[in-house]
Write a protein that holds these residues in place. Structure first.
Motif, PDB file in Angstrom:
ATOM      1  N   VAL A   1      16.173  19.213 -47.038  1.00  0.00           N
ATOM      2  CA  VAL A   1      15.527  18.993 -45.817  1.00  0.00           C
ATOM      3  C   VAL A   1      14.394  17.905 -46.206  1.00  0.00           C
ATOM      4  N   ALA A   2      14.589  17.046 -45.574  1.00  0.00           N
ATOM      5  CA  ALA A   2      13.294  15.497 -46.094  1.00  0.00           C
ATOM      6  C   ALA A   2      12.220  15.292 -45.339  1.00  0.00           C
ATOM      7  N   PRO A   3      11.896  13.988 -45.350  1.00  0.00           N
ATOM      8  CA  PRO A   3      10.653  14.157 -44.243  1.00  0.00           C
ATOM      9  C   PRO A   3      11.533  13.309 -43.060  1.00  0.00           C
ATOM     10  N   GLY A   4      11.321  13.157 -41.682  1.00  0.00           N
ATOM     11  CA  GLY A   4      12.088  12.596 -40.832  1.00  0.00           C
ATOM     12  C   GLY A   4      12.325  11.335 -40.680  1.00  0.00           C
ATOM     13  N   ALA A   5      12.968  10.276 -40.477  1.00  0.00           N
ATOM     14  CA  ALA A   5      12.575   9.042 -39.741  1.00  0.00           C
ATOM     15  C   ALA A   5      11.654   8.360 -38.688  1.00  0.00           C
ATOM     16  N   GLY A   6      11.486   7.237 -38.688  1.00  0.00           N
ATOM     17  CA  GLY A   6      11.314   6.814 -37.350  1.00  0.00           C
ATOM     18  C   GLY A   6       9.584   7.797 -36.300  1.00  0.00           C
ATOM     19  N   GLY A   7       9.643   8.508 -37.387  1.00  0.00           N
ATOM     20  CA  GLY A   7       7.670   9.373 -37.346  1.00  0.00           C
ATOM     21  C   GLY A   7       8.687  10.611 -37.019  1.00  0.00           C
ATOM     22  N   GLY A   8       9.606  11.351 -37.033  1.00  0.00           N
ATOM     23  CA  GLY A   8       9.845  12.540 -36.646  1.00  0.00           C
ATOM     24  C   GLY A   8       9.356  13.290 -38.462  1.00  0.00           C
ATOM     25  N   PRO A   9       9.012  14.804 -38.291  1.00  0.00           N
ATOM     26  CA  PRO A   9       8.459  15.552 -38.888  1.00  0.00           C
ATOM     27  C   PRO A   9       9.962  15.601 -39.652  1.00  0.00           C
ATOM     28  N   THR A  10      10.743  15.995 -39.699  1.00  0.00           N
ATOM     29  CA  THR A  10      11.724  16.420 -41.134  1.00  0.00           C
ATOM     30  C   THR A  10      12.914  15.783 -40.425  1.00  0.00           C
ATOM     31  N   ALA A  11      14.078  15.540 -41.669  1.00  0.00           N
ATOM     32  CA  ALA A  11      15.800  14.956 -41.941  1.00  0.00           C
ATOM     33  C   ALA A  11      16.502  17.071 -41.943  1.00  0.00           C
ATOM     34  N   VAL A  12      17.275  16.874 -41.434  1.00  0.00           N
ATOM     35  CA  VAL A  12      18.241  17.992 -42.232  1.00  0.00           C
ATOM     36  C   VAL A  12      19.496  17.702 -42.274  1.00  0.00           C
ATOM     37  N   THR A  13      19.827  17.520 -43.458  1.00  0.00           N
ATOM     38  CA  THR A  13      21.149  17.411 -43.876  1.00  0.00           C
ATOM     39  C   THR A  13      21.928  18.054 -44.383  1.00  0.00           C
ATOM     40  N   ALA A  14      22.746  18.666 -43.305  1.00  0.00           N
ATOM     41  CA  ALA A  14      23.330  20.268 -44.130  1.00  0.00           C
ATOM     42  C   ALA A  14      24.384  19.786 -45.188  1.00  0.00           C
ATOM     43  N   VAL A  15      25.127  20.558 -46.044  1.00  0.00           N
ATOM     44  CA  VAL A  15      25.620  20.540 -46.852  1.00  0.00           C
ATOM     45  C   VAL A  15      26.957  21.910 -46.833  1.00  0.00           C
ATOM     46  N   ALA A  16      28.200  20.815 -46.218  1.00  0.00           N
ATOM     47  CA  ALA A  16      29.480  21.603 -46.964  1.00  0.00           C
ATOM     48  C   ALA A  16      29.304  22.927 -47.830  1.00  0.00           C
ATOM     49  N   ASP A  17      30.487  23.663 -46.853  1.00  0.00           N
ATOM     50  CA  ASP A  17      30.608  25.091 -47.676  1.00  0.00           C
ATOM     51  C   ASP A  17      31.915  24.735 -48.725  1.00  0.00           C
ATOM     52  N   ASP A  18      31.321  24.826 -50.196  1.00  0.00           N
ATOM     53  CA  ASP A  18      32.420  24.646 -50.789  1.00  0.00           C
ATOM     54  C   ASP A  18      32.721  26.258 -51.712  1.00  0.00           C
TER      55      ASP A  18
END
Length: 456
Positions: free
Chosen positions: A83-100
């Motif tokens: 989870v990181a701050p969102g771009a373009g004014g969005g509150p958060t950005a979520v990057t899924a991590v593949a199940d390894d």
């Protein structure tokens, strides 16, 4: 049970907070977050940290704070998303991590904090839901935290101190004011203008505020009106605590804990404090002193389960009978008040004897023009032991006075062999992630011949 939230002076409306937390919860659930499947806080951003805490609470997902350490060290268990701050004014950005195929965390795991690495490689501290609940309720009750508080917190929320405050907020619903950048002028202005009940911060912040309060009656009154002036991070000079008593009418409420204990196992409180100690033990926590080394050992429900998947480090961290080795030297009074002298690894070795740095630092910090002091020992390879080198941060514009005061204080209060021959005046100290003076960096600057402002 959450209360109102302010980020850098701006209130986050309750409906917006609920909407953003709900959206993050749904996104993390879609990525596979849940019990045993971790969520990484990828950036040090206050609003992102609070939203992630809310979402993870709903999903039962462990949170890995300090994402830069996770990226560098990797993780041996299942991580579902970053989870990181969102771009373009969005509150958060979520990057899924593949199940390894990595195994899940224990379902009881709540938080992963990373040690600073100031005395070795960083390690991942695994904290259970039981440890977090002890902190939220028993430790909070000891400090008197309640829904009527209005708490000013000018610090990162991703270290053990800041994350501990977030846990208080989740459980007790007070008004939380987070300042993402530590500005003394801004903190002083907020204190003058707001009816805060508590302030939390580190020793350097309190030293700067005290210097300002000596010249500013309104600030002194605001500091004196606080119910609680919480502090952590490093050993406080006795003179700083006494300065608060003299100028604002009450002490700094120092506490003691580690990443390995969520945050606090002792805490000074308004009706039970003593200069030079970090307060009495919180109910349920125990301490003892190793009679051979003076090391503080801890036991209690707030301790970590261990360093994640690091059996060698865990073997070193705990005694045979299950007490946590803190690496700090200290003493324990009969009524449970704990005194911390400093890290054993930072002890000064002079003429075959060992001394804590605060033995010298407290003398320096008592000088009126000195805001902060640190002393390191540089090994000489000779029988006389370390070469002692002192560093001081002076009040702005008072460098000459600070230097003269330190020289006189060392001469008047310490034996010859404990008087540093070098005194370096710095504008500010290099600092660890937990805002302690970075003694390794100070020592390295001496050995590399890079330190400015040397006086002999």
């Amino acid at each position: 049970m959450t209360g109102t939230l302010f980020i850098d002076g701006e209130e986050v409306p309750g409906p917006r907070l609920a909407e953003d937390a709900g959206a993050l919860t749904r996104a993390l659930s879609s990525a596979g977050a849940g019990p045993g499947h971790g969520v990484v806080l990828g950036r040090d951003d206050a609003y992102t940290a609070v939203l992630t805490a809310l979402a993870a609470e709903s999903l039962g997902s462990p949170v890995l704070c300090q994402g830069e350490r996770w990226r560098r060290m990797g993780c041996t268990r299942r991580v579902a998303a970053v989870v990181a701050p969102g771009a373009g004014g969005g509150p958060t950005a979520v990057t899924a991590v593949a199940d390894d195929g990595r195994p899940a965390f224990a379902e009881t795991t709540h938080t992963l904090l990373y040690t600073s690495g100031s005395s070795g490689e960083p390690k991942a501290v695994e904290l259970s839901r039981g440890a977090i609940d002890y902190h939220r309720h028993t430790v909070a009750a000891h400090a008197g935290v309640g829904p009527g508080d209005r708490m000013l917190v000018p610090m990162s929320l991703l270290n053990s101190y800041g994350w501990g405050v977030v846990q208080y907020w989740l459980a007790h619903g007070f008004a939380l004011h987070v300042e993402s950048r530590l500005s003394m002028d801004r903190v002083a202005g907020l204190l003058r203008g707001g009816a805060f009940t508590t302030l939390d911060g580190v020793g350097s912040m309190y030293a700067a505020l005290l210097a300002a309060a000596r010249e500013d009656r309104d600030l002194a009154s605001a500091l004196g009106g606080l119910r609680f002036r919480g502090c952590g991070g490093d050993v406080l000079p006795v003179s700083l605590v006494e300065g608060y008593v003299d100028v604002v009418g009450g002490p700094i409420h120092d506490g003691y804990g580690l990443s390995e204990t969520v945050a606090w196992v002792t805490q000074s409180v308004p009706d039970d404090w003593r200069p030079g100690t970090v307060g009495p033990l919180v109910k349920g926590s125990s301490a003892r002193i190793d009679p051979d080394t003076g090391e503080v050992h801890l036991r209690g429900p707030g301790l970590m389960d261990g360093y994640l998947d690091d059996p060698g480090a865990n073997s070193d961290a705990f005694t045979g009978d299950g007490w946590l080795r803190t690496g700090d030297r200290g003493s324990l009074a009969g009524d449970g008040h704990l005194t911390i002298e400093g890290r054993i690894k930072e002890s000064l070795v002079v003429h075959g004897e060992t001394f804590p740095p605060r033995f010298v630092e407290d003398v320096m910090a008592a000088c009126p023009a000195v805001r902060e002091a640190a002393v390191v020992g540089v090994p000489t390879g000779k029988a006389r032991g370390d070469r002692l080198v002192a560093f001081a941060v002076a009040d702005p514009g008072h460098g000459g006075a600070a230097l003269a005061q330190v020289r006189a204080a060392l001469r008047d209060h310490l034996p010859v062999h404990l008087r540093p021959r070098e005194i370096h005046l710095l504008d500010e100290f290099p600092r660890t992630r937990t805002d302690k003076p970075d003694r390794r960096a100070l020592r390295s600057s001496v050995t590399a011949g890079e330190t400015p402002g040397t006086a002999r």
